[in-house]
Write a protein that holds these residues in place. Structure first.
Motif, PDB file in Angstrom:
ATOM      1  N   THR A 255      22.119 -53.686 -17.446  1.00  8.83           N
ATOM      2  CA  THR A 255      21.217 -52.953 -18.376  1.00  8.83           C
ATOM      3  C   THR A 255      21.932 -51.923 -18.937  1.00  8.83           C
ATOM      4  O   THR A 255      21.844 -51.690 -20.150  1.00  8.83           O
ATOM      5  CB  THR A 255      20.215 -51.818 -17.447  1.00  8.83           C
ATOM      6  OG1 THR A 255      19.309 -52.988 -16.639  1.00  8.83           O
ATOM      7  CG2 THR A 255      19.123 -51.533 -18.359  1.00  8.83           C
ATOM      8  N   TRP A 256      23.051 -51.320 -18.431  1.00  8.43           N
ATOM      9  CA  TRP A 256      23.696 -50.390 -19.152  1.00  8.43           C
ATOM     10  C   TRP A 256      25.140 -50.606 -19.674  1.00  8.43           C
ATOM     11  O   TRP A 256      25.878 -49.919 -20.123  1.00  8.43           O
ATOM     12  CB  TRP A 256      23.859 -49.233 -18.348  1.00  8.43           C
ATOM     13  CG  TRP A 256      22.680 -48.526 -17.820  1.00  8.43           C
ATOM     14  CD1 TRP A 256      22.053 -48.724 -16.339  1.00  8.43           C
ATOM     15  CD2 TRP A 256      21.366 -47.946 -18.439  1.00  8.43           C
ATOM     16  NE1 TRP A 256      20.766 -48.405 -16.312  1.00  8.43           N
ATOM     17  CE2 TRP A 256      20.439 -47.902 -17.729  1.00  8.43           C
ATOM     18  CE3 TRP A 256      21.377 -47.631 -19.817  1.00  8.43           C
ATOM     19  CZ2 TRP A 256      19.254 -47.270 -18.026  1.00  8.43           C
ATOM     20  CZ3 TRP A 256      20.061 -47.228 -20.069  1.00  8.43           C
ATOM     21  CH2 TRP A 256      19.167 -46.888 -19.209  1.00  8.43           C
ATOM     22  N   ARG A 257      25.496 -51.937 -19.505  1.00 10.75           N
ATOM     23  CA  ARG A 257      27.111 -52.459 -20.085  1.00 10.75           C
ATOM     24  C   ARG A 257      27.064 -53.924 -20.155  1.00 10.75           C
ATOM     25  O   ARG A 257      27.940 -54.505 -19.806  1.00 10.75           O
ATOM     26  CB  ARG A 257      28.027 -51.916 -19.130  1.00 10.75           C
ATOM     27  CG  ARG A 257      27.739 -52.393 -17.579  1.00 10.75           C
ATOM     28  CD  ARG A 257      28.759 -51.825 -16.650  1.00 10.75           C
ATOM     29  NE  ARG A 257      30.027 -52.461 -17.117  1.00 10.75           N
ATOM     30  CZ  ARG A 257      31.302 -51.746 -16.967  1.00 10.75           C
ATOM     31  NH1 ARG A 257      31.315 -50.565 -16.243  1.00 10.75           N
ATOM     32  NH2 ARG A 257      32.481 -52.185 -17.292  1.00 10.75           N
TER      33      ARG A 257
ATOM     34  N   GLY B 290      29.189 -49.776 -22.173  1.00 13.65           N
ATOM     35  CA  GLY B 290      28.759 -48.881 -21.566  1.00 13.65           C
ATOM     36  C   GLY B 290      28.628 -47.348 -21.821  1.00 13.65           C
ATOM     37  O   GLY B 290      28.618 -46.474 -20.835  1.00 13.65           O
ATOM     38  N   ARG B 291      28.853 -47.228 -22.976  1.00 12.42           N
ATOM     39  CA  ARG B 291      29.009 -45.913 -23.556  1.00 12.42           C
ATOM     40  C   ARG B 291      27.948 -45.586 -24.600  1.00 12.42           C
ATOM     41  O   ARG B 291      28.184 -44.860 -25.557  1.00 12.42           O
ATOM     42  CB  ARG B 291      30.535 -45.703 -23.936  1.00 12.42           C
ATOM     43  CG  ARG B 291      31.466 -45.655 -22.954  1.00 12.42           C
ATOM     44  CD  ARG B 291      32.630 -45.459 -23.394  1.00 12.42           C
ATOM     45  NE  ARG B 291      33.625 -45.340 -22.111  1.00 12.42           N
ATOM     46  CZ  ARG B 291      34.940 -45.949 -22.021  1.00 12.42           C
ATOM     47  NH1 ARG B 291      35.408 -46.225 -23.325  1.00 12.42           N
ATOM     48  NH2 ARG B 291      35.626 -45.536 -21.036  1.00 12.42           N
ATOM     49  N   GLY B 292      26.666 -46.125 -24.276  1.00 17.75           N
ATOM     50  CA  GLY B 292      25.587 -45.856 -25.272  1.00 17.75           C
ATOM     51  C   GLY B 292      25.087 -44.559 -24.854  1.00 17.75           C
ATOM     52  O   GLY B 292      25.343 -43.848 -23.704  1.00 17.75           O
ATOM     53  N   PRO B 293      24.397 -44.017 -25.718  1.00 14.21           N
ATOM     54  CA  PRO B 293      23.905 -42.420 -25.728  1.00 14.21           C
ATOM     55  C   PRO B 293      22.733 -42.290 -24.605  1.00 14.21           C
ATOM     56  O   PRO B 293      22.661 -41.145 -24.142  1.00 14.21           O
ATOM     57  CB  PRO B 293      23.274 -42.208 -26.803  1.00 14.21           C
ATOM     58  CG  PRO B 293      22.839 -43.397 -27.520  1.00 14.21           C
ATOM     59  CD  PRO B 293      23.804 -44.402 -27.316  1.00 14.21           C
ATOM     60  N   GLU B 294      22.033 -43.389 -24.238  1.00 18.27           N
ATOM     61  CA  GLU B 294      21.009 -43.099 -23.295  1.00 18.27           C
ATOM     62  C   GLU B 294      21.327 -42.941 -21.741  1.00 18.27           C
ATOM     63  O   GLU B 294      20.935 -41.939 -21.251  1.00 18.27           O
ATOM     64  CB  GLU B 294      19.961 -44.383 -23.204  1.00 18.27           C
ATOM     65  CG  GLU B 294      18.667 -44.224 -22.467  1.00 18.27           C
ATOM     66  CD  GLU B 294      17.662 -45.020 -22.694  1.00 18.27           C
ATOM     67  OE1 GLU B 294      16.815 -45.241 -21.712  1.00 18.27           O
ATOM     68  OE2 GLU B 294      17.624 -45.685 -23.540  1.00 18.27           O
TER      69      GLU B 294
ATOM     70  N   GLN C  82      14.028 -42.820 -31.640  1.00 19.34           N
ATOM     71  CA  GLN C  82      12.972 -43.093 -31.208  1.00 19.34           C
ATOM     72  C   GLN C  82      12.245 -44.564 -30.931  1.00 19.34           C
ATOM     73  O   GLN C  82      12.546 -45.257 -31.574  1.00 19.34           O
ATOM     74  CB  GLN C  82      11.872 -42.206 -32.136  1.00 19.34           C
ATOM     75  CG  GLN C  82      11.791 -42.709 -33.681  1.00 19.34           C
ATOM     76  CD  GLN C  82      12.966 -42.449 -34.532  1.00 19.34           C
ATOM     77  OE1 GLN C  82      14.031 -41.912 -33.998  1.00 19.34           O
ATOM     78  NE2 GLN C  82      12.589 -42.541 -35.899  1.00 19.34           N
ATOM     79  N   HIS C  83      11.316 -44.448 -30.199  1.00 21.71           N
ATOM     80  CA  HIS C  83      10.569 -45.763 -29.951  1.00 21.71           C
ATOM     81  C   HIS C  83       9.541 -45.900 -30.628  1.00 21.71           C
ATOM     82  O   HIS C  83       8.755 -45.116 -31.280  1.00 21.71           O
ATOM     83  CB  HIS C  83      10.192 -45.783 -28.660  1.00 21.71           C
ATOM     84  CG  HIS C  83      11.277 -45.988 -27.530  1.00 21.71           C
ATOM     85  ND1 HIS C  83      10.961 -46.617 -26.066  1.00 21.71           N
ATOM     86  CD2 HIS C  83      12.410 -45.873 -27.650  1.00 21.71           C
ATOM     87  CE1 HIS C  83      12.125 -46.577 -25.460  1.00 21.71           C
ATOM     88  NE2 HIS C  83      12.859 -46.136 -26.336  1.00 21.71           N
TER      89      HIS C  83
ATOM     90  N   LEU D 190      21.764 -51.385 -27.877  1.00 19.73           N
ATOM     91  CA  LEU D 190      22.838 -50.625 -28.087  1.00 19.73           C
ATOM     92  C   LEU D 190      23.016 -49.292 -27.774  1.00 19.73           C
ATOM     93  O   LEU D 190      23.740 -48.737 -27.170  1.00 19.73           O
ATOM     94  CB  LEU D 190      22.914 -50.501 -29.837  1.00 19.73           C
ATOM     95  CG  LEU D 190      23.354 -51.782 -30.488  1.00 19.73           C
ATOM     96  CD1 LEU D 190      23.249 -51.708 -32.001  1.00 19.73           C
ATOM     97  CD2 LEU D 190      24.691 -52.376 -30.129  1.00 19.73           C
ATOM     98  N   GLU D 191      21.576 -48.674 -27.598  1.00 23.48           N
ATOM     99  CA  GLU D 191      21.444 -47.458 -27.322  1.00 23.48           C
ATOM    100  C   GLU D 191      21.665 -47.319 -25.586  1.00 23.48           C
ATOM    101  O   GLU D 191      22.250 -46.418 -25.163  1.00 23.48           O
ATOM    102  CB  GLU D 191      19.972 -46.961 -27.239  1.00 23.48           C
ATOM    103  CG  GLU D 191      19.751 -45.495 -26.843  1.00 23.48           C
ATOM    104  CD  GLU D 191      18.201 -45.168 -26.883  1.00 23.48           C
ATOM    105  OE1 GLU D 191      17.931 -44.026 -27.048  1.00 23.48           O
ATOM    106  OE2 GLU D 191      17.213 -46.073 -26.686  1.00 23.48           O
TER     107      GLU D 191
END
Length: 198
Positions: free
Chosen positions: A144-146, A190-194, A69-70, A112-113
């Motif tokens: 952004t994602w890795r 590159g394997r975060g949950p979001e 959660q934010h 991290l997410e």
């Protein structure tokens, strides 16, 4: 006449041979620099494997998910793990890069997410070679994602000089080893949950 021919041609042949040796050495140095002879062009910039070596990563710890959660950026967050590995976080994710100051934990957890790997270091353990290697990892892995985030460990009682973290995962590294960093990145970046991108 034979002696004169030798004395005239001999030095020319020697100069030609020396020139060839100098050119050959220069070419070797140039190719070595291009192919990764230094820290910044070695394993740090190599393509990642699909997964990390299980023997190298046998000491990686995994922890429960503490939420996604934010929360408002003025709210203080208490994390179960130090450094934090999951949980409530701020709406802005920390950007990849090499930092000389700690970044807010709420922004780090959001990164991290997103699939970032965060590498914490103890400033007193650093040398120029290690700094260059960590900088190269951060410069190579952006987006952004890795991304890779490198920063000082804000904990006064850090368990190790280097701590590698990903969403819900942690690995202590007592002395710096670029191969271990590479294997950790191969496994987790590159394997975060979001939005997993690998």
């Amino acid at each position: 006449m034979g002696d004169n021919s030798f004395s005239v041609n001999g030095p020319k042949t020697l100069r030609g041979s020396l020139l060839l040796v100098v050119l050959a050495v220069g070419a070797v140095v140039y190719v070595t620099q291009l192919s990764g002879g230094g820290n910044a062009d070695g394993i740090e910039s190599a393509s990642l494997d699909e997964s990390g070596d299980s023997d190298v990563l046998s000491s990686v710890e995994q922890f429960p998910n503490e939420g996604t959660q934010h929360v408002p950026s003025n709210r203080e967050i208490n994390y179960s793990q130090s450094p934090p590995l999951s949980g409530p976080h701020y709406s802005r994710a920390a950007e990849g890069g090499y930092y000389e100051d700690p970044q807010p934990a709420g922004n780090i957890v959001h990164a991290l997410e997103h699939g970032a790997v965060v590498i914490y270091y103890n400033e007193s353990a650093m040398n120029e070679s290690t700094r260059a290697s960590l900088q190269a990892f951060a410069d190579t892995h952006t987006g952004t994602w890795r991304s890779v985030i490198v920063m000082p460990n804000p904990s006064e009682s850090a368990e190790s000089d280097y701590v590698l973290t990903a969403w819900r995962h942690r690995l202590y590294m007592d002395s710096y080893d670029a191969q271990t960093v590479y294997e950790f990145l191969s496994e987790f970046i590159g394997r975060g949950p979001e939005n997993p991108v690998r």
